[in-house]
Write an enzyme that holds these catalytic residues in place. Structure first.
Site, PDB file in Angstrom:
ATOM      1  N   ARG A 211       0.846  -1.190   0.000  1.00 18.61           N
ATOM      2  CA  ARG A 211       0.000   0.000   0.000  1.00 18.61           C
ATOM      3  C   ARG A 211       0.884   1.243   0.000  1.00 18.61           C
ATOM      4  O   ARG A 211       2.044   1.201   0.429  1.00 18.61           O
ATOM      5  CB  ARG A 211      -0.893   0.016   1.233  1.00 18.61           C
ATOM      6  N   HIS A 317      -3.073   2.755  -5.669  1.00 18.44           N
ATOM      7  CA  HIS A 317      -3.536   1.493  -5.089  1.00 18.44           C
ATOM      8  C   HIS A 317      -3.734   0.433  -6.163  1.00 18.44           C
ATOM      9  O   HIS A 317      -3.638  -0.768  -5.891  1.00 18.44           O
ATOM     10  CB  HIS A 317      -4.853   1.717  -4.338  1.00 18.44           C
ATOM     11  N   ARG A 320      -1.041  -2.146  -6.559  1.00 19.97           N
ATOM     12  CA  ARG A 320      -1.162  -3.280  -5.627  1.00 19.97           C
ATOM     13  C   ARG A 320      -2.031  -4.372  -6.241  1.00 19.97           C
ATOM     14  O   ARG A 320      -1.732  -5.564  -6.121  1.00 19.97           O
ATOM     15  CB  ARG A 320      -1.744  -2.742  -4.330  1.00 19.97           C
ATOM     16  N   HIS A 343      -3.891  -9.238   3.650  1.00 18.21           N
ATOM     17  CA  HIS A 343      -5.321  -9.197   3.945  1.00 18.21           C
ATOM     18  C   HIS A 343      -5.647 -10.204   5.041  1.00 18.21           C
ATOM     19  O   HIS A 343      -5.145 -11.325   5.034  1.00 18.21           O
ATOM     20  CB  HIS A 343      -6.159  -9.519   2.703  1.00 18.21           C
ATOM     21  N   TYR A 352      -8.966 -11.521  -6.690  1.00 19.11           N
ATOM     22  CA  TYR A 352      -7.795 -11.539  -7.567  1.00 19.11           C
ATOM     23  C   TYR A 352      -7.722 -12.862  -8.332  1.00 19.11           C
ATOM     24  O   TYR A 352      -7.372 -12.893  -9.507  1.00 19.11           O
ATOM     25  CB  TYR A 352      -6.520 -11.336  -6.753  1.00 19.11           C
TER      26      TYR A 352
END
Length: 376
Positions: A211, A317, A320, A343, A352
């Site tokens: 991040r 972002h 990422r 996460h 993803y």
């Protein structure tokens, strides 16, 4: 607020303090059943007074279960605004989370429900309130999630029988657009267009999935180019207009991420050109050499990179997202994705993987088109 106090032993009944700070009175009645006061009390003495009244009714032979007792209760109802403040104040949360909760309460929850008794707020009212935030989906999901958690505690403390928060999938953020993901070629062209002074922090975002705040929070000792790992231990957050250094967004955010080996020679060459600084110093400081870098500085450099690849909607972002999707395309498991991107739940990692699966299907279609000579 500290832990609830232990129940106080009395000759008749018992008084216990709830996590909210209010007091609950209970006793065993002549019928052998356990009975609780129909309300909780602000002060212990009020709860004890209710037990005294119950004991007197039993001794006079006038007792009946509290649910059937008809009498006026002078205790003021507990308002949502009062209870919400109590709940948030006793939670052990990071400063950034506390600031977010305060903002959500001030802008969304309290204007609608602050003066309403906790037990009188209806599911219909909450549904209408939720629908009214449709144009701000992220705030909508965050505000509903906070209110739902407040009512969850109210149910656990028996302040309300059931939660009125029943909006289906209310905490799932509605995404205005799909995730922007770069190809390897686009990422390379993006980085080539970024000013050299800001290239490395954006490289770590794009290839390692950090991040913006995590990149800007890196210390000299966190970049270990001998073993090819970047250690995420802290992050820069903006709180009330100030840049502060604190822990990552979640506990899962504390992690060590392997750097793709093909990047190491260039990174070592970059590191050799940097001035000698203490191991605890920031790796990417502001111009004064020690303050945290402002997120706007990275955005200015990022804007040049996204212009070079004609992706005006790409955010910092989004880099990422690129890292995580590339890992998923190469076969990373859910657990591996969670560990790499930091996460605490598998929800985003699954997203993803879904994107990666779609791209794999497209790749297979192009392979078939190539093999057959038919247009893909």
């Amino acid at each position: 607020m500290g832990r609830p106090r232990a129940k106080v032993k009395r000759g008749f009944g018992e008084v216990g303090q709830l996590p909210s700070g209010r007091f609950r009175a209970r006793y065993t009645g002549p019928d052998g059943g356990r009975h609780s006061a129909p309300i909780t009390f602000v002060a212990r003495i009020d709860a004890e007074g209710w037990l005294v009244d119950q004991e007197r009714m039993i001794s006079r032979g006038e007792w009946e279960p509290p649910a059937r007792q008809v009498r006026e209760v002078e205790e003021a109802p507990l308002l949502l605004g009062e209870y919400a403040a109590t709940v948030v104040a006793r939670r052990r949360i990071r400063p950034g989370t506390a600031a977010l909760y305060a903002k959500l309460l001030r802008l969304t929850i309290l204007p609608a429900f602050a003066g309403q008794p906790l037990g009188e707020i209806t599911a219909a009212e909450i549904s209408a309130w939720y629908a009214g935030m449709r144009t701000t989906p992220t705030q909508q999901a965050n505000a509903y999630g906070l209110l739902k958690s407040i009512f969850k505690e109210a149910v656990e403390e028996r302040l309300v029988d059931v939660s009125p928060c029943r909006v289906k999938a209310g905490t799932q953020k509605e995404r205005a657009r799909e995730i922007d993901v770069l190809t390897v070629d686009q990422l390379n062209r993006y980085l080539a267009a970024v000013p050299e002074a800001r290239r490395v922090p954006l490289l770590l975002a794009g290839w390692c999935g950090l991040r913006s705040g995590e990149v800007r929070g890196l210390r000299v000792r966190d970049l270990d180019l001998d073993i090819g790992v970047v250690h995420v231990r802290q992050a820069v957050v903006r709180l009330k207009g100030q840049l502060l250094i604190g822990p990552p967004k979640t506990d899962a955010g504390v992690r060590s991420v392997s750097i793709p080996p093909h990047l190491l020679p260039a990174l070592r060459e970059w590191a050799a050109r940097q001035p000698v600084r203490e191991r605890e110093a920031l790796l990417f400081p502001a111009r004064d050499g020690h303050s945290p870098l402002n997120d706007s500085v990275l955005r200015v450099a990022h804007n040049k990179g996204k212009a070079a690849i004609d992706m005006p909607g790409l955010t910092v972002h989004g880099l990422r997202h690129t890292s995580a999707t590339l890992a998923a395309q190469l076969g990373a498991t859910l657990a591996e994705l969670q560990a790499r991107i930091g996460h605490s739940t598998p929800n985003m990692a699954m997203r993803y993987q879904h994107v990666a699966a779609e791209r794999d299907a497209q790749l297979a279609a192009r392979m078939s088109a190539f093999a057959t000579g038919r247009p893909g």
